[in-house]
Design an enzyme around this catalytic site. Sequence first.
Site, mmCIF file in Angstrom:
data_model
loop_
_atom_site.group_PDB
_atom_site.id
_atom_site.type_symbol
_atom_site.label_atom_id
_atom_site.label_comp_id
_atom_site.label_asym_id
_atom_site.label_seq_id
_atom_site.Cartn_x
_atom_site.Cartn_y
_atom_site.Cartn_z
ATOM 1 N N GLY A 327 14.381 62.161 113.262
ATOM 2 C CA GLY A 327 14.222 62.786 114.568
ATOM 3 C C GLY A 327 13.681 61.777 115.573
ATOM 4 O O GLY A 327 13.861 60.562 115.440
ATOM 5 N N SER A 328 12.973 62.263 116.545
ATOM 6 C CA SER A 328 12.496 61.388 117.624
ATOM 7 C C SER A 328 11.332 60.501 117.229
ATOM 8 O O SER A 328 10.892 59.675 118.040
ATOM 9 C CB SER A 328 12.115 62.233 118.836
ATOM 10 N N THR A 329 10.826 60.644 115.995
ATOM 11 C CA THR A 329 9.785 59.706 115.562
ATOM 12 C C THR A 329 10.326 58.285 115.449
ATOM 13 O O THR A 329 9.550 57.327 115.371
ATOM 14 C CB THR A 329 9.187 60.134 114.209
#
Length: 640
Positions: A327-329
């Site tokens: 994801g956006s991590t």
Amino acid sequence: MRLHRNPVKDPQRELYIYRVRMLLAVVLVVLLTGLLGARLYYLQVVQHEVYSTRSDKNRVRVEPLPPSRGLIYDRNGELLAENLPTYNLMLVRERVDNLDETLGLLVDLLALPEDEVESLRARSRQRQRSYQPALLINDLSESQIALLAVNRYRLPGVEVEAQFLRHYPDSEIMSHVLGYVGRINTQELERIDSGNYAGTHYIGKTGVELSYEDELHGKAGIRKVEANARGRVLRELEREDSVSGKDLKLSIDKPLQQLAFDLLDGRRGAIVAIDPRNGQILALASVPGFDTNQFVTGINVKDYRALQQDVDLPLFNRAIRGSYPAGSTIKPFMLIAGLASGVITPETTIYDPGYYQLPNDDRRYRNWLRWGHGRVDMERSLAVSNNTYYYSLAHDVGIDRISEHLSKFGFGQRNAADVAGEGSALLPSREWKRQRFNQSWYPGETLSVGIGQGYLQVTPLQLATATAVLANRGHWVKPRLALEIGGDPLPEVLPETLDDITLPNDEWWDRVFSGMKKVLSGREGTARRSGVGLEYAMAGKSGTAQVFSLGQNERYNASQIRERLRDHALFMAFAPVDEPKIAVSVIVENAGGGSSHAAGLARAMSDFWLLERNAGGQPAGSQAEKDPDAEAAALSEGAL
């Protein structure tokens, strides 16, 4: 009438015959005596050693002295794995006349349930060294011991033996860290040193127990004893003491590990915490856990099947083997890749209309905010988790350089020094796809990787490790669990540690950190609600990982989707920013947005470690940025 006269006797002839017979008799006697003497000489002189040994075996036997297994402690000296005294039922097959009859008598005497009878018979026939006792039943009760003592005369070769049994006081919260020991099976017998494991019936199966089996096991000893015809020991003739296994001190902090379990509150997920200064793993929690003590004594079929068939997979170590979309991590690491490649600078901006399009392609790759964020620079792209910025960045960097730079942070590989069973997850590349699917790499797949979706997979341990390297401004520390072995500290620098990561301008790290701080404390930060009241500077990034793909014009609605198909919630963070002491990764399966369901858990872990466990109050130089409107700000549930 005619009379017959007796012939005249021939004394000479008779004397000759007599002498011949006597001579033959003497020769035969001498020959037999010689053969008897030769046989006696062979037995008493030539075969003296053989028959002396056989004789000694009838009265002298060698008994193994199993070593005491080393204890395991957490970083503060709290006991995590101990040895408790127990009584086990042992069988020496060579001293049993009728094995089936003896086993039948044991089953009747001890009233064993049907599901244990077959395993009892299997253990009795397991391959062992000659005269080495086989473990039949462990942890006998007092009533069972009494029954066996009364019927001992009916059970030749069967003995009750006192031994230590492994026990885990905090079995569930430490189940995936420590692992467990279990009975040695046939495959393990073929690869271990049978002499050193003589008298030992247990071996490390998973976790730390497996990683440090050689150190924890110790060295077996022996003793020679004289016994009577019934096998009772009369006296000890010779002894070589065993050497106990070495005690192991881990970097795990038990209270922090307990907190991680409490924060997940039975939800499927994992939390990993690492000290960026040295790579020490402070917490490695995978939920749900299980009772490892069941496996030490031999779990029954019913309980084992229940664990295997549990839909929540309690036996699966999510912290080190769970592969999840990042994801956006992944976005802070994408910025480092873009800066190192010269594709962007900290001042690079884009205009976001709510979507991104590849050249000559009608498909729109949408931002999570449908109407877009307008003008977005590098720091704001992190604070608001703008997808369009990273679509553009991923396209410009390209999958080859993305794979190259992300691998420097440890993605797609096993990084820990002593974590048994660690998974490598997946860092895709052009070559990987060609080998795996025999297909070309498409530009749209690069865009998916740029926001942590598509083929890209990470483990919680990988994400925490990469976060620690990021917190260190590229300085690599290899994750580790062991601090001391037998009282001796492990070396600070471990072999096969990856090279440090350097940027053309060291100030660029600060610019990335600034954007990550705004995630928690900025006016537009996706996790600003979790940053309210921070007493130190914390840098983080939320992530929401899709479990299945939506169509181009479809919108995600959690209420209309089955629970196990909902998005995973992720968050990664480190603190304090100036002098990092903890790096955390959190994954909560099918929980929804990372900002709302994972950020608070990472904040709680950091608070506990910095403000409670390290009793120094607010860390030096850690004053956080404060947003007076943050507490009242509404959190966007769909924010990545």
